[in-house]
Design an enzyme around this catalytic site. Structure first.
Site, PDB file in Angstrom:
ATOM      1  N   GLU A 203     -43.403 -21.320 -35.237  1.00 44.88           N
ATOM      2  CA  GLU A 203     -43.563 -20.048 -35.956  1.00 44.88           C
ATOM      3  C   GLU A 203     -44.982 -19.528 -35.752  1.00 44.88           C
ATOM      4  OE1 GLU A 203     -41.888 -17.680 -37.937  1.00 44.88           O
ATOM      5  OE2 GLU A 203     -43.897 -16.818 -38.078  1.00 44.88           O
ATOM      6  N   HIS A 445     -21.546 -22.757 -70.146  1.00 45.07           N
ATOM      7  CA  HIS A 445     -22.042 -24.124 -69.942  1.00 45.07           C
ATOM      8  C   HIS A 445     -20.887 -25.013 -69.483  1.00 45.07           C
ATOM      9  CE1 HIS A 445     -24.393 -27.722 -70.552  1.00 45.07           C
ATOM     10  NE2 HIS A 445     -23.355 -28.259 -71.192  1.00 45.07           N
TER      11      HIS A 445
HETATM   12  P1  NAI Z   1     -36.868 -12.601 -38.914  1.00 44.86           P
HETATM   13  O1  NAI Z   1     -37.643 -11.351 -38.930  1.00 44.86           O
HETATM   14  O2  NAI Z   1     -36.188 -13.066 -40.150  1.00 44.86           O
HETATM   15  O3  NAI Z   1     -37.811 -13.814 -38.458  1.00 44.86           O
HETATM   16  C1  NAI Z   1     -38.479 -13.817 -37.244  1.00 44.86           C
HETATM   17  C2  NAI Z   1     -39.587 -14.848 -37.327  1.00 44.86           C
HETATM   18  O4  NAI Z   1     -40.142 -15.007 -36.033  1.00 44.86           O
HETATM   19  C3  NAI Z   1     -40.729 -14.439 -38.253  1.00 44.86           C
HETATM   20  O5  NAI Z   1     -41.038 -15.525 -39.070  1.00 44.86           O
HETATM   21  C4  NAI Z   1     -41.852 -14.089 -37.295  1.00 44.86           C
HETATM   22  O6  NAI Z   1     -43.129 -14.320 -37.838  1.00 44.86           O
HETATM   23  C5  NAI Z   1     -41.550 -15.040 -36.144  1.00 44.86           C
HETATM   24  N1  NAI Z   1     -42.092 -14.636 -34.848  1.00 44.86           N
HETATM   25  C6  NAI Z   1     -42.186 -13.385 -34.326  1.00 44.86           C
HETATM   26  N2  NAI Z   1     -42.699 -13.441 -33.084  1.00 44.86           N
HETATM   27  C7  NAI Z   1     -42.932 -14.746 -32.813  1.00 44.86           C
HETATM   28  C8  NAI Z   1     -43.428 -15.449 -31.680  1.00 44.86           C
HETATM   29  N3  NAI Z   1     -43.782 -14.817 -30.578  1.00 44.86           N
HETATM   30  N4  NAI Z   1     -43.521 -16.808 -31.740  1.00 44.86           N
HETATM   31  C9  NAI Z   1     -43.144 -17.465 -32.866  1.00 44.86           C
HETATM   32  N5  NAI Z   1     -42.652 -16.847 -33.966  1.00 44.86           N
HETATM   33  C10 NAI Z   1     -42.541 -15.508 -33.929  1.00 44.86           C
HETATM   34  O7  NAI Z   1     -35.847 -12.423 -37.691  1.00 44.86           O
HETATM   35  P2  NAI Z   1     -34.574 -13.253 -37.256  1.00 44.86           P
HETATM   36  O8  NAI Z   1     -34.564 -14.591 -37.887  1.00 44.86           O
HETATM   37  O9  NAI Z   1     -34.519 -13.122 -35.785  1.00 44.86           O
HETATM   38  O10 NAI Z   1     -33.406 -12.388 -37.896  1.00 44.86           O
HETATM   39  C11 NAI Z   1     -33.223 -11.016 -37.487  1.00 44.86           C
HETATM   40  C12 NAI Z   1     -32.680 -10.195 -38.606  1.00 44.86           C
HETATM   41  O11 NAI Z   1     -31.358 -10.582 -38.925  1.00 44.86           O
HETATM   42  C13 NAI Z   1     -33.510 -10.309 -39.842  1.00 44.86           C
HETATM   43  O12 NAI Z   1     -34.030  -9.027 -40.120  1.00 44.86           O
HETATM   44  C14 NAI Z   1     -32.584 -10.713 -40.926  1.00 44.86           C
HETATM   45  O13 NAI Z   1     -32.687  -9.865 -42.026  1.00 44.86           O
HETATM   46  C15 NAI Z   1     -31.189 -10.596 -40.332  1.00 44.86           C
HETATM   47  N6  NAI Z   1     -30.460 -11.807 -40.707  1.00 44.86           N
HETATM   48  C16 NAI Z   1     -30.112 -11.966 -42.012  1.00 44.86           C
HETATM   49  C17 NAI Z   1     -29.490 -13.105 -42.433  1.00 44.86           C
HETATM   50  C18 NAI Z   1     -29.185 -13.251 -43.873  1.00 44.86           C
HETATM   51  O14 NAI Z   1     -29.265 -12.272 -44.604  1.00 44.86           O
HETATM   52  N7  NAI Z   1     -28.812 -14.435 -44.328  1.00 44.86           N
HETATM   53  C19 NAI Z   1     -29.141 -14.179 -41.527  1.00 44.86           C
HETATM   54  C20 NAI Z   1     -29.599 -13.936 -40.185  1.00 44.86           C
HETATM   55  C21 NAI Z   1     -30.201 -12.781 -39.810  1.00 44.86           C
END
Ligand code: NAI
Ligand code: FAD
Length: 466
Positions: A203, A445
Site C-alpha cells: 500500500e 436481546h
Molecule cells: P480503493 O480506492 O478502495 O483502494 C485503492 C488503494 O490503493 C488505496 O488504499 C490507495 O492508497 C492504494 N494505491 C493507489 N495507488 C497505489 C500504488 N501505486 N501502489 C500501492 N497502493 C496504491 O480502490 P479499489 O480497492 O481498487 O476499489 C475500487 C472501487 O470499488 C472503490 O471505490 C470501492 O468503493 C469500490 N468497491 C467497493 C466495495 C464495497 O463497497 N464493499 C468492494 C470493492 C470495491
C-alpha cells in the site's frame, strides 16, 4: 416526436434502477447496454461475484477452523474450486436474470449495443457493425467505471490480474501479491487467503483503507495480520518482471529509496477505478468532463448539454452501487418534475471481510479537521452477550456525536455483521437523531446490535455492560 421520454446508457445499478423508477413515473424508457448481460460491473464482475466468493470461502474456513470447537466434528474440508466458481456463476446468472425480468415487467426496451450521444435527444446504438439512432427527450449517462492501471504493469487477467481476473482464477495462487490496501484488495485478498494463498498487500499510504476511521482501520489491520495477511505500507510497486516460474515485483518505499524484489504467483492490481466514458462521443456532443475525467454535473445531475444527465461511478462521489442506485432514483424523479435528492452525508460503506467493517457519516479525523467538538462512545463486542456465546468477539462500535447537541455525526463498526448493523445508524442520521435517541431505543436481546445501543449509551458515559 421523440420515441422515448428517457434513454439510459448503461445497465449497472445506477442505470437499471433509474430506468425502473422512470417507468414507474409514467415515462417511456429504453436502456442501452454494450455488454452481453445486464447489471453492469456490480452484478457481473463486482459486488455480487465477490460476495459469493467471500461467502463460500468463509464457509470453507469456518468448516476447517471453527466447527470443531463448537463440537461439530467434520473431516478437513477439501476445496473444489470449479464448484465454487460455479456457485458464484449461479449467483451472477440469478441476479442478471432478475434485472432482465425487471426490464420486462416495467416495459423498458433493452437496446443491445454501444451508446453514443449525437446531441440533445439523439443516441446512436451500434452493435455488430450496424447502428440505429433513437430519439428521446432525456438521456442519462450511467456508464460506470473501469479498473485503474499502473504504468508499466500489464494486466493479462491470468497472472497479473484486476479484480475481474481475481474473481475467476483457475487455481489457488501459492503467493498472491496485492497492490492497494483498499476495499478490493482486502476483500479479494481475504477470499484467496482463506482458500490457501499467502497474501502480501503493498500500500502506497502508511495505513490501510484510506477514508475509513483511522482507529477502526488500525484494529482491522491487526486482525487481518492475525489471519495471515502481510502488509507493506508506505510502499509502491514500480514494476513486475514476468518469467515462466514466477512474477518478480519490484517494491520501493513510497518516498523513494532502495528497491526490494518480492516473488509472487499472481499479482492483483487494485488501486482504484476510473470513470468510463469511452465511445460515448461526449466531447463532440459538448458534454463537459471535470479535471479527473468524470462527467461534470450540477446538483440536479444535469450535464453541460441540455437534456443529458449523469449518475453513478461516472460522476463524482463514492464509487458504490447503492450511491449509484439512489442517484438513479433521484434523477428519474427530477426529470419527472419531482424533487429527487440524495443525502451524501448518509451513504454507508461496508467492507465484506470477516470481520466486516462498516461506516456512515464523519470519521474522527474529519471532525478534528473541521474543528467540530465531538464526544466518542465505544463498545467492544467482547462485552456483548451474543458475540460472547458465539465466540466471535473481534471488534467494536464507535459513535461520534456532537458535543453540544448530541446529534450523531458518524458511526463506525468493525465486527461480524457490521454491514447489517450500520443501517439503524443511517436511519437515525437521516432523521437528525441524537445518541440519546439511539440509547433509548429498545434493542432485541440477545443481538449484536445491542452493542450499537451500548455505544450510544457510552456517548453519555452510561453503558450498562462495560
Ligand atoms: P480503493 O480506492 O478502495 O483502494 C485503492 C488503494 O490503493 C488505496 O488504499 C490507495 O492508497 C492504494 N494505491 C493507489 N495507488 C497505489 C500504488 N501505486 N501502489 C500501492 N497502493 C496504491 O480502490 P479499489 O480497492 O481498487 O476499489 C475500487 C472501487 O470499488 C472503490 O471505490 C470501492 O468503493 C469500490 N468497491 C467497493 C466495495 C464495497 O463497497 N464493499 C468492494 C470493492 C470495491
Ligand atoms: P456500472 O455498474 O459500472 O455499469 C455501467 C454499465 O454501463 C456497464 O454494464 C457497461 O457495460 C455499460 N456501458 C458503458 N459504456 C457504455 C456505452 N457507451 N454504451 C452502452 N453501455 C455502456 N459497490 C458496492 O456498493 N458494494 C460492493 O460490495 C461492491 N463490490 C465491488 C467489488 C468489485 C470487485 C468491484 C470492481 C466493484 C464493487 N463495487 C461495490 C462498486 C460497484 O460495482 C459500482 O459502484 C457500481 O457498479 C457502479 O454502478 P454504475 O451503474 O454507475 O456503473
Amino acid at each position: 416526436m421523440a420515441t422515448y421520454d428517457l434513454v439510459v446508457i448503461g445497465t449497472g445499478p445506477g442505470g437499471y434502477v433509474c430506468a425502473v423508477r422512470a417507468s414507474q413515473l409514467g415515462m417511456k424508457v429504453a436502456v442501452v447496454e454494450k455488454n452481453a448481460t445486464l447489471g453492469g460491473t456490480c452484478l457481473n464482475v463486482g459486488c455480487m461475484p465477490s460476495k459469493a466468493l467471500l461467502h463460500a470461502s468463509e464457509m470453507f474456513e469456518e468448516a476447517g477452523h471453527s466447527f470443531a470447537k463448537m463440537g461439530v466434528s467434520v473431516s478437513a474440508p477439501k476445496l473444489d474450486l470449479p464448484a465454487m466458481m460455479n456457485f458464484k456463476q449461479q449467483g451472477i446468472d440469478g441476479n442478471v436474470k432478475g434485472v432482465e425480468f425487471l426490464m420486462k415487467k416495467n416495459k423498458i426496451d433493452v437496446l443491445k449495443g454501444t451508446g453514443k450521444i449525437l446531441g440533445t435527444g439523439k443516441v446512436e446504438v451500434s452493435a455488430d457493425g450496424k447502428s440505429q439512432v433513437v430519439e428521446t427527450k432525456n438521456i442519462v449517462i450511467a456508464t460506470g467505471s473501469d479498473i485503474a492501471r499502473l504504468k508499466g504493469i500489464d494486466i493479462d487477467e491470468k497472472r497479473i490480474v484486476s479484480s475481474t481476473g481475481a474473481l475467476s482464477l483457475e487455481k489457488v495462487p501459492g503467493r498472491l501479491l496485492v497492490i492497494g490496501a483498499g476495499v478490493i484488495g482486502l476483500e479479494l485478498g481475504s477470499v484467496w487467503r482463506r482458500l490457501g494463498s499467502e497474501v502480501m498487500v503493498v500500500e502506497f499510504l502508511d495505513r490501510i483503507l484510506p477514508g475509513m476511521d483511522g482507529e477502526i482501520a488500525k484494529q482491522f489491520q491487526r486482525i487481518l495480520e492475525k489471519q495471515g495477511f502481510a502488509f507493506k505500507l508506505g510502499s509502491k510497486v514500480t514494476g513486475v518482471e514476468v518469467n515462466s516460474k514466477a512474477l518478480l515485483a519490484k517494491i520501493e518505499p513510497a518516498s523513494g529509496g532502495a528497491a526490494e524484489t518480492i516473488e509472487a504467483d499472481v499479482v492483483l492490481v487494485c488501486i482504484g477505478r476510473t470513470p468510463y466514458t469511452d465511445g460515448l462521443g461526449l466531447k463532440e456532443a459538448g458534454v463537459a468532463l471535470d479535471s479527473r475525467g468524470r462527467v461534470q454535473i450540477d446538483p440536479h445531475f444535469a450535464t453541460s448539454l441540455k437534456g443529458v444527465y449523469a449518475i453513478g461511478d461516472v460522476v463524482a462521489g463514492p464509487m458504490l452501487a447503492h450511491k449509484a442506485e439512489d442517484e438513479g432514483v433521484a434523477v428519474a424523479e427530477i426529470i419527472a418534475g419531482q424533487a429527487g435528492h440524495v443525502n451524501y452525508d448518509v451513504i454507508p460503506g461496508v467492507v465484506y471481510t470477516t470481520p466486516e467493517v462498516s461506516s456512515v457519516g464523519k470519521t474522527e479525523e474529519e471532525l478534528k479537521q473541521a474543528g467540530v467538538a465531538y464526544t466518542v462512545g465505544k463498545f467492544p463486542f467482547t462485552a456483548n452477550g451474543r458475540s460472547k456465546v458465539n465466540q466471535t468477539t473481534d471488534g467494536f462500535v464507535k459513535i461520534l456525536a456532537d458535543s453540544k447537541t448530541d446529534r450523531v455525526l458518524g458511526v463506525h463498526i468493525i465486527g461480524r455483521e457490521a454491514g447489517e448493523m450500520i443501517h439503524e445508524a443511517c436511519v437515525l442520521m437521516e432523521f437528525g437523531g441524537s445518541a440519546e435517541d439511539l440509547a433509548r431505543t429498545c434493542h432485541a436481546h440477545p443481538t449484536r446490535s445491542e452493542a450499537v445501543k451500548e455505544a450510544a449509551l457510552a456517548v453519555g458515559r452510561r453503558a450498562i455492560h462495560m
